[in-house]
Design an enzyme around this catalytic site. Structure first.
Site, PDB file in Angstrom:
ATOM      1  CB  ALA A 158      -0.953   0.004   1.194  1.00  0.00           C
TER       2      ALA A 158
ATOM      3  CB  SER B 238      -1.292   7.714  -4.140  1.00  0.00           C
ATOM      4  OG  SER B 238      -0.261   8.546  -3.675  1.00  0.00           O
TER       5      SER B 238
ATOM      6  CB  CYS C  90       5.415   2.112 -12.217  1.00  0.00           C
ATOM      7  SG  CYS C  90       6.503   1.959 -10.794  1.00  0.00           S
TER       8      CYS C  90
END
Lengths: 295, 162
Positions: free
Chosen positions: A107, A111, A225
């Site tokens: 987590a 965000s 990402c």
């Protein structure tokens, strides 16, 4: 050698991709509807003469025309949260509803946790898991600043999170972060295929545990990402015996389908239902997102 | 359950909602009904509030929001909690003009006349809660946490996401 060169065959308009990858990212923020509704927030920005542009694909996302968005009063009071544009995608794909029980397995800094909370209108329960004590501090700080009242924080190793059933689970996995190069140059220096394979073992274990914790028919979203197929499609492929992929569609946000061929090996055709987001397609960072429904 | 037992064992212990609601009602005149729909826990000297829900029996690092500290007398509300519950306050509130609001947000002390009782107050600006202040003898001392002050954001960019 530039570690990105190995993606020349899978990333469209590779030269343009490389050019954009070296440019800084425009500052972006999310409107925190737990504290402030969209019209009132935009009115405030107008009054203060702060330039902004709403995302074409998400009305709560803003591109800000300011040098230090973190210093804005609106950020300090928790009316907005500074968050990279593509980081707002996984919660939307997860699609949590008020009253559900949701697990955010990796987590911090929170965000996405807080975005899930606002999607749930502060109702139901989110368990935000973060093994590192140091990383719990920003997670807690963000939740409290944004007025989140439906999050409990745990510190389990995500691979061994105890057996509790969830409606939805987000696995925003630790990754080589190649898609963050525009945010803080230097990421690429540590990036290579070997590192991706090391991370892959952890990512597979996290995703497998997430699928164990989801109820039957529950949704598990896997995101990173990075561009590395070892950390994306190859991770998701390892769980396709226990879940099916669902197509992601976010009108207004350009994506590429997940790849089905890598290094001469053919992967499961369903992987094209997952999405790759590249910097040069939307002027963002880079992300990979897969939506799985547990059998 | 005795409110003091969790001081010895460092775990979250359930608190009666009326215990919390009475304290806030007495200091800030906040209606008891504002605290319906939440569960309250005490861990050491802190009180936490979470949306009323079935919590799985696992080990927690934090449950909801830390809303008050009972360590000192009087108890101290957190700025985060005042931003959630403080708008319902009917007493011990101070409204600031724009210049004083900015000074308050920088974490500084204001000289200000108010008929508030000495102690912690809810500080407003333009109808919105800024946070917690400590008022006594014509002085308002800002209790805004360091990382949320106007001038200190540069050193504290750590909470931003990618």
């Amino acid at each position: 050698m530039d570690p990105l060169q190995r993606y020349r065959e899978i990333i469209p308009n590779f030269d343009q991709f490389q050019r954009v990858q070296s440019l800084p990212l425009p500052p972006t923020a999310r409107i925190n509807t737990l504290k402030m509704d969209e019209p009132r927030l935009l009115e405030r920005l107008d009054e203060e003469g702060i330039g902004y542009k709403t995302f074409s694909w998400y009305p709560l996302g803003l591109k800000l025309d300011v040098e230090s968005p973190g210093k804005l009063l609106e950020n300090l009071l928790g009316y907005i949260h500074i968050q990279e544009e593509l980081s707002m995608v996984p919660p939307l794909v997860l699609g949590p509803r008020p009253g559900e029980r949701v697990l955010d397995l990796c987590a911090s800094p929170g965000s996405k946790t807080c975005q899930i909370s606002q999607m749930m209108e502060n109702k139901g329960l989110i368990i935000a898991n973060e093994p590192s004590l140091a990383r719990v501090t920003p997670l807690r700080s963000n939740c409290e600043r944004l007025g989140v009242m439906n999050v409990a924080i745990t510190r389990y190793d995500g691979r061994n999170f105890p057996n509790v059933p969830f409606d939805r689970v987000l696995v925003d996995a630790p990754c080589s972060s190649e898609g963050r190069e525009r945010k803080g140059p230097g990421v690429m220096a540590r990036s290579n295929c070997k590192r991706s394979l090391d991370l892959q073992a952890l990512q597979i274990d996290l995703l497998k545990n997430a699928l164990r914790l989801a109820r039957s028919g529950g949704v598990v979203v896997y995101s990173t990402c990075t561009y590395a197929p070892e950390e994306n499609e190859l991770v998701v492929e390892s769980v396709l015996d226990r879940a099916r992929l669902e197509k992601i569609s976010i009108p207004g946000l350009k994506d590429c389908p997940g790849i089905t061929d890598w290094n001469g090996v053919h992967l499961d055709d369903d992987l094209q239902l997952s999405s790759r987001y590249y910097p040069h397609l939307n002027n963002t960072g880079g992300f990979y997102v897969a939506k799985l429904v547990k059998n | 359950m005795s409110p003091s037992s969790s001081r010895i064992r460092n775990i979250f212990e359930p608190l009666e909602p009326s215990y919390v609601a009475d304290l806030w009602n007495s200091r800030f005149g906040i209606s008891l009904s504002v605290f319906l729909g939440y569960l309250f826990f005490r861990k050491a000297q802190s009180v936490w509030a979470v949306n009323d829900n079935c919590l799985p029996r696992i080990s927690y690092e934090a449950i909801g929001m830390r809303i008050m500290n009972l360590k000192d007398r009087p108890w101290k509300p957190t700025t985060s909690a005042l931003q959630v519950f403080g708008r319902h306050a009917t007493k011990n509130v101070i409204h600031l003009d724009s210049i004083n609001a900015m000074i308050f947000l920088e974490g500084k002390t204001l000289v200000i006349e108010s008929n508030c009782e000495p102690g912690y107050v809810v500080v407003f600006y333009r109808g919105e809660v800024l946070g917690c202040g400590l008022y006594s003898h014509g002085k308002l001392v800002s209790q805004i946490p360091k990382e949320r002050r106007m001038a200190s954001v540069v050193e504290n960019g750590a909470c931003e996401d990618q």
